[in-house]
Design a protein around this motif. Structure first.
Motif, PDB file in Angstrom:
ATOM      1  N   MET A  12      21.005  29.827 -48.565  1.00 52.29           N
ATOM      2  CA  MET A  12      20.718  31.262 -48.587  1.00 52.29           C
ATOM      3  C   MET A  12      21.893  32.009 -49.183  1.00 52.29           C
ATOM      4  SD  MET A  12      19.647  33.712 -45.363  1.00 52.29           S
ATOM      5  CE  MET A  12      17.955  34.311 -45.566  1.00 52.29           C
ATOM      6  N   ASP A  13      21.585  33.039 -49.974  1.00 48.43           N
ATOM      7  CA  ASP A  13      22.661  33.899 -50.486  1.00 48.43           C
ATOM      8  C   ASP A  13      23.478  34.444 -49.332  1.00 48.43           C
ATOM      9  OD1 ASP A  13      21.767  33.578 -53.100  1.00 48.43           O
ATOM     10  OD2 ASP A  13      20.648  35.467 -53.127  1.00 48.43           O
ATOM     11  N   ALA A  14      24.793  34.350 -49.434  1.00 48.98           N
ATOM     12  CA  ALA A  14      25.660  34.857 -48.372  1.00 48.98           C
ATOM     13  C   ALA A  14      25.548  36.368 -48.233  1.00 48.98           C
ATOM     14  CB  ALA A  14      27.109  34.458 -48.631  1.00 48.98           C
ATOM     15  N   THR A  15      25.187  37.031 -49.315  1.00 49.23           N
ATOM     16  CA  THR A  15      25.087  38.488 -49.318  1.00 49.23           C
ATOM     17  C   THR A  15      23.763  38.911 -49.947  1.00 49.23           C
ATOM     18  OG1 THR A  15      26.021  38.884 -51.524  1.00 49.23           O
ATOM     19  CG2 THR A  15      27.584  38.595 -49.697  1.00 49.23           C
ATOM     20  N   GLU A  16      23.473  40.164 -49.797  1.00 52.02           N
ATOM     21  CA  GLU A  16      22.346  40.735 -50.530  1.00 52.02           C
ATOM     22  C   GLU A  16      22.653  40.712 -52.030  1.00 52.02           C
ATOM     23  OE1 GLU A  16      21.683  43.656 -46.711  1.00 52.02           O
ATOM     24  OE2 GLU A  16      23.250  43.949 -48.207  1.00 52.02           O
ATOM     25  N   VAL A  17      21.617  40.604 -52.843  1.00 51.36           N
ATOM     26  CA  VAL A  17      21.797  40.627 -54.298  1.00 51.36           C
ATOM     27  C   VAL A  17      22.421  41.962 -54.693  1.00 51.36           C
ATOM     28  CG1 VAL A  17      20.583  40.628 -56.517  1.00 51.36           C
ATOM     29  CG2 VAL A  17      19.911  39.024 -54.707  1.00 51.36           C
ATOM     30  N   THR A  18      23.437  41.908 -55.527  1.00 50.04           N
ATOM     31  CA  THR A  18      24.194  43.104 -55.878  1.00 50.04           C
ATOM     32  C   THR A  18      23.686  43.761 -57.161  1.00 50.04           C
ATOM     33  OG1 THR A  18      25.804  41.904 -57.216  1.00 50.04           O
ATOM     34  CG2 THR A  18      26.270  42.097 -54.839  1.00 50.04           C
ATOM     35  N   ASN A  19      24.165  44.974 -57.380  1.00 47.01           N
ATOM     36  CA  ASN A  19      23.854  45.674 -58.628  1.00 47.01           C
ATOM     37  C   ASN A  19      24.312  44.872 -59.841  1.00 47.01           C
ATOM     38  OD1 ASN A  19      22.648  48.095 -57.580  1.00 47.01           O
ATOM     39  ND2 ASN A  19      24.671  48.778 -56.941  1.00 47.01           N
ATOM     40  N   ALA A  20      25.490  44.271 -59.753  1.00 50.10           N
ATOM     41  CA  ALA A  20      26.013  43.500 -60.877  1.00 50.10           C
ATOM     42  C   ALA A  20      25.117  42.303 -61.177  1.00 50.10           C
ATOM     43  CB  ALA A  20      27.435  43.037 -60.583  1.00 50.10           C
ATOM     44  N   GLN A  21      24.648  41.621 -60.134  1.00 47.99           N
ATOM     45  CA  GLN A  21      23.779  40.466 -60.334  1.00 47.99           C
ATOM     46  C   GLN A  21      22.429  40.889 -60.908  1.00 47.99           C
ATOM     47  OE1 GLN A  21      24.175  39.194 -56.203  1.00 47.99           O
ATOM     48  NE2 GLN A  21      25.144  37.298 -56.863  1.00 47.99           N
TER      49      GLN A  21
ATOM     50  N   LYS B  56      19.569  42.473 -68.192  1.00 43.92           N
ATOM     51  CA  LYS B  56      20.063  42.286 -69.554  1.00 43.92           C
ATOM     52  C   LYS B  56      19.481  41.021 -70.189  1.00 43.92           C
ATOM     53  CE  LYS B  56      24.500  44.751 -69.341  1.00 43.92           C
ATOM     54  NZ  LYS B  56      25.982  44.604 -69.386  1.00 43.92           N
ATOM     55  N   ALA B  57      19.316  39.993 -69.375  1.00 45.93           N
ATOM     56  CA  ALA B  57      18.833  38.719 -69.899  1.00 45.93           C
ATOM     57  C   ALA B  57      17.339  38.733 -70.196  1.00 45.93           C
ATOM     58  CB  ALA B  57      19.153  37.602 -68.912  1.00 45.93           C
ATOM     59  N   THR B  58      16.587  39.540 -69.464  1.00 49.37           N
ATOM     60  CA  THR B  58      15.124  39.480 -69.559  1.00 49.37           C
ATOM     61  C   THR B  58      14.476  40.744 -70.100  1.00 49.37           C
ATOM     62  OG1 THR B  58      14.859  40.316 -67.294  1.00 49.37           O
ATOM     63  CG2 THR B  58      15.052  37.917 -67.571  1.00 49.37           C
TER      64      THR B  58
END
Length: 383
Positions: free
Chosen positions: A112-121, A127-129
């Motif tokens: 599990m992600d240790a944190t919530e998904v961030t703005n940077a992520q 940008k990629a999609t």
């Protein structure tokens, strides 16, 4: 997404691209009466249920069909959650009706992600999609009306705009059964402008991304080579090896000692003392992790789960042990039976003991999957 006028009727059995009610704050539980917290609060005090009761609106469609896994999936930033058995649901009298009865669950191990998904992520994903989130999409009336009851009048063009829900605190105490007193649809509010067009993400790269719908979260997870957690996985991870404890840190009251989570302090929703240091969303890792190394499993922002929501799901699941349950086959919320909803977990910066104590590990709420809110984000898991 828009607020529609009273002349706009809700569609029946319509999919997520159509008019649905947004879950954003709290209304009176059950059939309109406030559900008193049993044996724990003085007479007259109540625990509110964070359910939907905002004006209906039209939402634009979002799809993961064009999203391709990036191929860069890794376990970086994730923690290993062991397999195990536990009693899912509330073990005390603090829960809402949909947290009972406790029932036996087994989950396999996962990451599990240790944190919530961030703005940077999330920015890297966009940008990629080239992905455009639900809140950024302008509803297309010609497409929407094909799926609505015949005769549904078209709203004004000024209302068919991209928008999302923003927390707007009142200047004085208000009745807690009227969520429109503190939530507003704001044109131009989206993940890049979480509080409306005058806001931005400068200096907030390390904050959880918000104003994302379930569809948006699913799209990110697909691209990242991950998935959203099941509700059972989420609660198991939040409990972090503790048995029948109300909070991810144990049983110490949230108000005692050092701040444990980003929640509301003071009088909700008009006065926040900001005793925990944050009036709204906090950066990730601002508070201590639980025993599994997970941050913000209580408070800060609500987190999307994969499951459909049913108010009676726990009753159905109680007859035998569930192994890696994925939730009910379809959604049903008696408060809004025509609106399909997904489960959200963990509470947010708006949770308060007198109103919405959803920083408890067993607390569960529900949101229409095309809804973005200023206090809703997500984290991912991986097998």
């Amino acid at each position: 997404m828009i607020v529609t006028g009273k002349n706009i009727k809700r569609g029946l059995g319509i999919c997520a691209v159509t008019m649905v009610a947004a879950i954003a704050g709290c209304k009176q539980a059950g059939s309109g009466k406030m559900a008193a917290r049993q044996d724990s609060l003085p007479a007259g005090d109540t625990i509110m249920s964070c359910t939907s009761n905002l004006p209906a609106r039209f939402a634009a469609a979002a799809s993961t069909d064009t999203i391709v896994a990036s191929g860069k999936s890794s376990y970086t930033g994730m923690v290993k959650i062991p397999a195990g058995d536990y009693q899912m649901g509330a073990s005390d009298k603090e829960g809402r009706p949909d947290e009972y009865p406790q029932h036996a669950v087994h989950v396999n191990g996962f990451y599990m992600d240790a944190t919530e998904v961030t703005n940077a992520q999330f920015l890297e994903f966009v940008k990629a999609t080239g992905y455009i989130t639900t809140a950024e999409r302008t509803p297309d009336w010609e497409e929407l009306k094909k799926q609505l009851p015949p005769g549904t009048p078209k709203p004004a063009d000024s209302l068919l705009v991209a928008a999302s829900l923003v927390f707007t605190p009142p200047v004085k105490p208000v009745a807690l059964n009227d969520v429109s007193q503190w939530w507003q649809w704001v044109k131009g509010a989206d993940w890049k402008h979480p509080e409306g067009p005058g806001s931005n993400l400068k200096g907030k790269e390390n904050y959880p991304v918000v104003q994302v719908s379930w569809d948006d979260a699913m799209a990110y997870a697909k691209w990242a080579g991950k998935r959203l957690p099941t509700e059972a996985e989420w609660e198991w991870a939040a409990r972090a090896g503790l048995t029948n404890q109300p909070y991810t840190w144990g049983n110490e009251a949230v108000e005692k000692g050092q701040p444990k989570a980003n929640i509301w302090q003071g009088h909700f929703p008009d006065q926040n003392t900001v005793a925990d240091g944050f009036a709204r969303v906090a950066p990730i890792r601002s508070f201590a992790a639980n025993a599994y190394g997970l941050y913000d499993m209580a408070g800060n922002v609500w987190e999307w789960c994969a499951d459909w929501y049913r108010s009676d799901y726990y009753t159905q699941a109680a007859s035998k042990q569930s192994v890696n349950p994925i939730g009910p086959a379809a959604s049903y919320d008696p408060d809004e039976p025509t609106v399909p909803k997904r489960v959200v977990r963990g509470g947010s910066f708006l949770c308060h003991a007198s109103y919405c104590a959803s920083y408890r590990v067993s607390a569960r709420m529900k949101t229409s999957p095309d809804t973005g809110l200023e206090h809703t984000g997500f984290r991912c898991v991986k097998n």
